[in-house]
Design a protein around this motif. Structure first.
Motif, PDB file in Angstrom:
ATOM      1  N   SER A 149      -5.396   3.043  -0.231  1.00 40.84           N
ATOM      2  CA  SER A 149      -4.205   3.463  -0.969  1.00 40.84           C
ATOM      3  C   SER A 149      -3.204   2.319  -1.062  1.00 40.84           C
ATOM      4  O   SER A 149      -3.068   1.515  -0.130  1.00 40.84           O
ATOM      5  CB  SER A 149      -3.561   4.641  -0.251  1.00 40.84           C
ATOM      6  OG  SER A 149      -2.347   4.968  -0.895  1.00 40.84           O
ATOM      7  N   SER A 150      -2.487   2.277  -2.175  1.00 43.87           N
ATOM      8  CA  SER A 150      -1.416   1.279  -2.300  1.00 43.87           C
ATOM      9  C   SER A 150      -0.361   1.492  -1.219  1.00 43.87           C
ATOM     10  O   SER A 150       0.355   0.566  -0.857  1.00 43.87           O
ATOM     11  CB  SER A 150      -0.780   1.356  -3.687  1.00 43.87           C
ATOM     12  OG  SER A 150      -0.201   2.621  -3.882  1.00 43.87           O
ATOM     13  N   ASP A 154      -6.320   5.601  -3.349  1.00 41.85           N
ATOM     14  CA  ASP A 154      -7.185   6.671  -2.847  1.00 41.85           C
ATOM     15  C   ASP A 154      -7.062   7.878  -3.785  1.00 41.85           C
ATOM     16  O   ASP A 154      -5.958   8.201  -4.226  1.00 41.85           O
ATOM     17  CB  ASP A 154      -6.742   7.058  -1.428  1.00 41.85           C
ATOM     18  CG  ASP A 154      -7.638   8.133  -0.844  1.00 41.85           C
ATOM     19  OD1 ASP A 154      -8.635   7.775  -0.200  1.00 41.85           O
ATOM     20  OD2 ASP A 154      -7.356   9.336  -1.069  1.00 41.85           O
ATOM     21  N   ALA A 159       5.236   0.026  -8.101  1.00 36.64           N
ATOM     22  CA  ALA A 159       5.729  -0.655  -6.913  1.00 36.64           C
ATOM     23  C   ALA A 159       5.761   0.310  -5.738  1.00 36.64           C
ATOM     24  O   ALA A 159       5.886   1.520  -5.925  1.00 36.64           O
ATOM     25  CB  ALA A 159       7.122  -1.222  -7.164  1.00 36.64           C
ATOM     26  N   MET A 199       6.110   5.611  -6.422  1.00 36.22           N
ATOM     27  CA  MET A 199       6.701   6.159  -7.655  1.00 36.22           C
ATOM     28  C   MET A 199       8.222   6.275  -7.536  1.00 36.22           C
ATOM     29  O   MET A 199       8.809   7.265  -7.975  1.00 36.22           O
ATOM     30  CB  MET A 199       6.079   7.536  -7.972  1.00 36.22           C
ATOM     31  CG  MET A 199       4.593   7.446  -8.232  1.00 36.22           C
ATOM     32  SD  MET A 199       3.821   9.049  -8.512  1.00 36.22           S
ATOM     33  CE  MET A 199       3.531   9.598  -6.839  1.00 36.22           C
ATOM     34  N   PRO A 241      -6.125  -0.918  -4.501  1.00 38.20           N
ATOM     35  CA  PRO A 241      -4.851  -1.204  -5.154  1.00 38.20           C
ATOM     36  C   PRO A 241      -4.950  -2.031  -6.434  1.00 38.20           C
ATOM     37  O   PRO A 241      -3.943  -2.231  -7.095  1.00 38.20           O
ATOM     38  CB  PRO A 241      -4.082  -1.967  -4.074  1.00 38.20           C
ATOM     39  CG  PRO A 241      -5.133  -2.611  -3.244  1.00 38.20           C
ATOM     40  CD  PRO A 241      -6.283  -1.647  -3.228  1.00 38.20           C
ATOM     41  N   ALA A 267       1.059  -4.919  -6.257  1.00 39.45           N
ATOM     42  CA  ALA A 267       0.333  -5.482  -5.114  1.00 39.45           C
ATOM     43  C   ALA A 267      -1.120  -5.726  -5.480  1.00 39.45           C
ATOM     44  O   ALA A 267      -1.688  -5.034  -6.320  1.00 39.45           O
ATOM     45  CB  ALA A 267       0.405  -4.515  -3.939  1.00 39.45           C
ATOM     46  N   VAL A 295      -4.530  10.635  -2.656  1.00 39.31           N
ATOM     47  CA  VAL A 295      -3.132  10.308  -2.347  1.00 39.31           C
ATOM     48  C   VAL A 295      -2.391  10.183  -3.677  1.00 39.31           C
ATOM     49  O   VAL A 295      -2.577   9.207  -4.406  1.00 39.31           O
ATOM     50  CB  VAL A 295      -3.028   8.985  -1.549  1.00 39.31           C
ATOM     51  CG1 VAL A 295      -1.558   8.602  -1.349  1.00 39.31           C
ATOM     52  CG2 VAL A 295      -3.731   9.106  -0.201  1.00 39.31           C
TER      53      VAL A 295
HETATM   54  N1  SAH Z   1      -3.669   7.128  -5.620  1.00 39.76           N
HETATM   55  C1  SAH Z   1      -2.792   5.989  -5.649  1.00 39.76           C
HETATM   56  C2  SAH Z   1      -1.366   6.362  -5.978  1.00 39.76           C
HETATM   57  C3  SAH Z   1      -1.173   6.882  -7.368  1.00 39.76           C
HETATM   58  S1  SAH Z   1       0.517   7.218  -7.744  1.00 39.76           S
HETATM   59  C4  SAH Z   1      -2.895   5.237  -4.321  1.00 39.76           C
HETATM   60  O1  SAH Z   1      -3.435   5.767  -3.354  1.00 39.76           O
HETATM   61  O2  SAH Z   1      -2.445   4.089  -4.290  1.00 39.76           O
HETATM   62  C5  SAH Z   1       1.005   5.744  -8.532  1.00 39.76           C
HETATM   63  C6  SAH Z   1       1.926   4.945  -7.648  1.00 39.76           C
HETATM   64  O3  SAH Z   1       1.165   4.213  -6.706  1.00 39.76           O
HETATM   65  C7  SAH Z   1       2.717   3.886  -8.387  1.00 39.76           C
HETATM   66  O4  SAH Z   1       3.856   4.420  -8.985  1.00 39.76           O
HETATM   67  C8  SAH Z   1       3.080   2.960  -7.264  1.00 39.76           C
HETATM   68  O5  SAH Z   1       4.123   3.469  -6.481  1.00 39.76           O
HETATM   69  C9  SAH Z   1       1.838   2.997  -6.431  1.00 39.76           C
HETATM   70  N2  SAH Z   1       0.901   1.892  -6.738  1.00 39.76           N
HETATM   71  C10 SAH Z   1      -0.371   2.016  -7.133  1.00 39.76           C
HETATM   72  N3  SAH Z   1      -0.938   0.802  -7.247  1.00 39.76           N
HETATM   73  C11 SAH Z   1      -0.016  -0.096  -6.903  1.00 39.76           C
HETATM   74  C12 SAH Z   1      -0.004  -1.499  -6.781  1.00 39.76           C
HETATM   75  N4  SAH Z   1      -1.074  -2.236  -7.081  1.00 39.76           N
HETATM   76  N5  SAH Z   1       1.129  -2.110  -6.369  1.00 39.76           N
HETATM   77  C13 SAH Z   1       2.217  -1.385  -6.059  1.00 39.76           C
HETATM   78  N6  SAH Z   1       2.256  -0.056  -6.164  1.00 39.76           N
HETATM   79  C14 SAH Z   1       1.156   0.591  -6.562  1.00 39.76           C
END
Ligand code: SAH
Length: 392
Positions: free
Chosen positions: A268-269, A240, A380, A323, A162, A352, A243
Motif C-alpha cells: 500500500s502507498s 493494496d 500524495a 486522499m 505504489p 511516491a 486499502v
Molecule cells: N489502494 C491504494 C490506495 C487507493 S486510494 C493503496 O493501497 O495505496 C488513492 C490514494 O492513495 C491517493 O489519493 C494517495 O493518497 C494514495 N496514493 C496511491 N499511490 C500513491 C503514490 N504513488 N504516491 C503517493 N500517494 C499515493
C-alpha cells in the motif's frame, strides 16, 4: 542429464563399475544402448543393451546421439571424445569431466521434479550439494508448489504496489503476465502493461483523479462479464486492493455472480510512500503505532460519519492520511484544535515510487501552505508525527 534419450542410440565405451552405473541409468531412460569393450562385466548385460566385445572404433559413434567414455584408459576415452566431436555427438568423459562436451550431474528427484547438480566438477562437493537439496526438498523448504495458470473464468484482484513496476509481488506479476483481460487503475503500475501481448484486452478505469472513465458499478460489471466469458481477468490496482481500493466491492460483485475471485496483496502507498521518503512509521521511543485514514471527507463531520479526528489528535502515534490533498489545511487545523501540537513534524509525499516523487516537510501548522507552495497535489500521502524527522 536432462535429455530425452528414449529410443535414441547411446554408445557406452567401457564395461566396468562406472559403465555399469551409467548403463543402469540409461536403461531407466529407455535409451537404445550399445556397450563396447574388450571385456564385459555380466552386470552390464541387461535387457535392451547391445554388447560388442571388442575395442572401440570411431565408426561405433555413427548414428549415436550421445557417447559415454568410461574406460580406465585415458587414451581410449580421449579417442571416444574426439570421434564424438567429429560427428557432432555429445560426449561424457567419466575420467575427466572437463574434457567432455557433456557432464553427468548428480541428481535429486522429488515427485515430478528433477534437480541436476554440477558443483564445478568437484564430485564430493557436487554430492554434498545434491544431498542438501534432496534434504531441503524432502523437508518442504523449497518452493515445490506447481505453477499453474489461474482457472479460466476467474478474477484476481491484484495489488500493484505504489507505482514502480518492480514493487509488485512475484505472484501479482505472474498473474498479470497470464491474464487475458487487465482492468487497470490510474495509480496502478501501468508500465507493466507495456509488456503485454496485443491479444490482451486492457480496460482503463480512470485517467485522472476526478474523472473516471468507468463508474464502480461499470467496473464490477466488466469484471464479471469477462470472467463469465471464460477469460482470466486481472483487476490491477494501485497499492493494496483492500486499502481504500474498493476491492471489497469487486469481491462481492464476483461472489454474487458466482465468479471465482482471489486477492493478491500489494504494498500500500500508506506504507510505501513514508518508507520511500525516509520516514519509519514506527521508531523505538518515538512511535509505537500508526493509523491510516482517508482524508477525502470534511474533518468537520461528526465522528460517526467519518474519521474520528478528535480521537486521532490526542493519540500520540503516527498518522498516515491518504486522499488528503483537497482538505489538508482543514485536517491540520482539526488535529491542532483537538490537541496535536502545532509544531508536530509533518510531511507530504507526492507520487511516491515514481520518477516524479517529491517530499515536503513542515510543522503541522504549516504543512498545507508548504505543499501548496511546492505545487503538490494528489496523489500524495501525508504523514504526521515525530517520526517524520527522525531520519531526516
Ligand atoms: N489502494 C491504494 C490506495 C487507493 S486510494 C493503496 O493501497 O495505496 C488513492 C490514494 O492513495 C491517493 O489519493 C494517495 O493518497 C494514495 N496514493 C496511491 N499511490 C500513491 C503514490 N504513488 N504516491 C503517493 N500517494 C499515493
Amino acid at each position: 542429464m536432462l535429455l530425452d534419450v528414449t529410443g535414441r542410440r547411446v554408445v557406452v565405451v567401457g564395461a566396468g563399475r562406472v559403465a555399469t552405473r551409467r548403463v543402469r541409468g540409461l536403461v531407466d531412460a529407455h535409451a537404445d544402448i550399445v556397450v563396447i569393450a574388450p571385456e564385459v562385466d555380466d552386470a552390464v548385460r541387461l535387457a535392451g543393451v547391445t554388447v560388442h566385445e571388442r575395442p572401440f572404433a570411431a565408426r561405433d559413434l555413427d548414428g549415436a546421439w550421445l557417447a559415454v567414455a568410461c574406460t580406465d584408459d585415458p587414451g581410449v576415452n580421449a579417442a571416444v571424445s574426439d570421434a564424438a566431436a567429429a560427428r557432432r555427438v555429445f560426449c561424457v568423459r567419466a575420467d575427466n569431466a572437463g574434457e567432455g562436451s557433456a557432464r553427468t550431474p548428480a541428481v535429486a528427484r522429488h515427485g515430478d521434479v528433477t534437480i541436476a547438480v554440477n558443483g564445478g566438477d568437484d564430485p564430493a562437493r557436487t554430492r554434498a550439494l545434491r544431498d542438501a537439496i534432496s534434504a531441503a526438498l524432502a523437508a518442504g523448504d523449497l518452493p515445490l508448489r506447481a505453477h499453474r495458470r489461474p482457472a479460466a473464468g476467474s478474477v484476481a484482484l491484484v495489488g500493484g504496489g505504489p507505482g514502480d513496476p518492480e514493487l509488485i509481488t512475484v505472484l501479482g506479476q505472474r498473474l498479470v503476465s497470464d491474464a487475458d483481460v487487465v482492468v487497470v487503475d490510474r495509480l496502478a503500475p501501468r508500465q507493466l502493461l507495456d509488456a503485454l501481448p496485443d491479444s490482451v484486452e486492457v480496460i482503463d478505469c480512470g485517467k485522472s483523479a476526478h474523472r473516471h472513465n468507468l463508474t464502480q458499478s461499470e467496473i464490477n460489471d466488466v469484471l464479471v462479464d469477462r470472467a463469465l466469458a471464460g477469460k482470466r481477468v486481472v483487476r490491477l490496482k494501485g497499492g493494496d486492493p483492500f486499502v481504500f481500493g474498493r476491492g471489497g466491492e469487486e469481491w462481492l460483485a464476483c461472489l454474487a455472480a458466482g465468479v471465482p475471485v482471489t486477492v493478491v496483496p500489494g504494498i500500500s502507498s500508506a506504507l510505501a510512500a513514508p518508507a520511500l521518503a525516509g520516514i519509519p512509521l514506527t521508531h523505538r521511543g518515538l512511535a509505537a503505532d500508526f493509523t491510516v485514514v482517508s482524508g477525502h471527507l470534511d474533518p468537520g463531520r461528526p465522528a460517526d460519519q467519518g474519521v474520528d479526528w478528535p480521537g486521532l489528535a490526542v493519540n500520540a502515534g503516527t498518522l498516515v492520511i491518504l486522499m488528503a490533498m483537497d482538505r489538508l489545511h482543514l485536517i491540520a487545523d482539526a488535529l491542532i484544535e483537538h490537541g496535536r501540537p502545532a509544531s508536530t513534524p509533518a510531511a507530504v509525499v507526492h507520487r511516491a515510487a515514481s520518477e516524479h516523487q517529491q517530499v515536503v516537510r513542515a510543522r503541522l501548522d504549516g504543512i498545507a501552505a508548504a505543499a501548496r507552495e511546492a505545487g503538490l497535489s494528489a496523489p500524495a500521502v501525508v504523514v504526521v508525527g515525530a517520526v517524520v524527522d527522525v531520519l531526516a
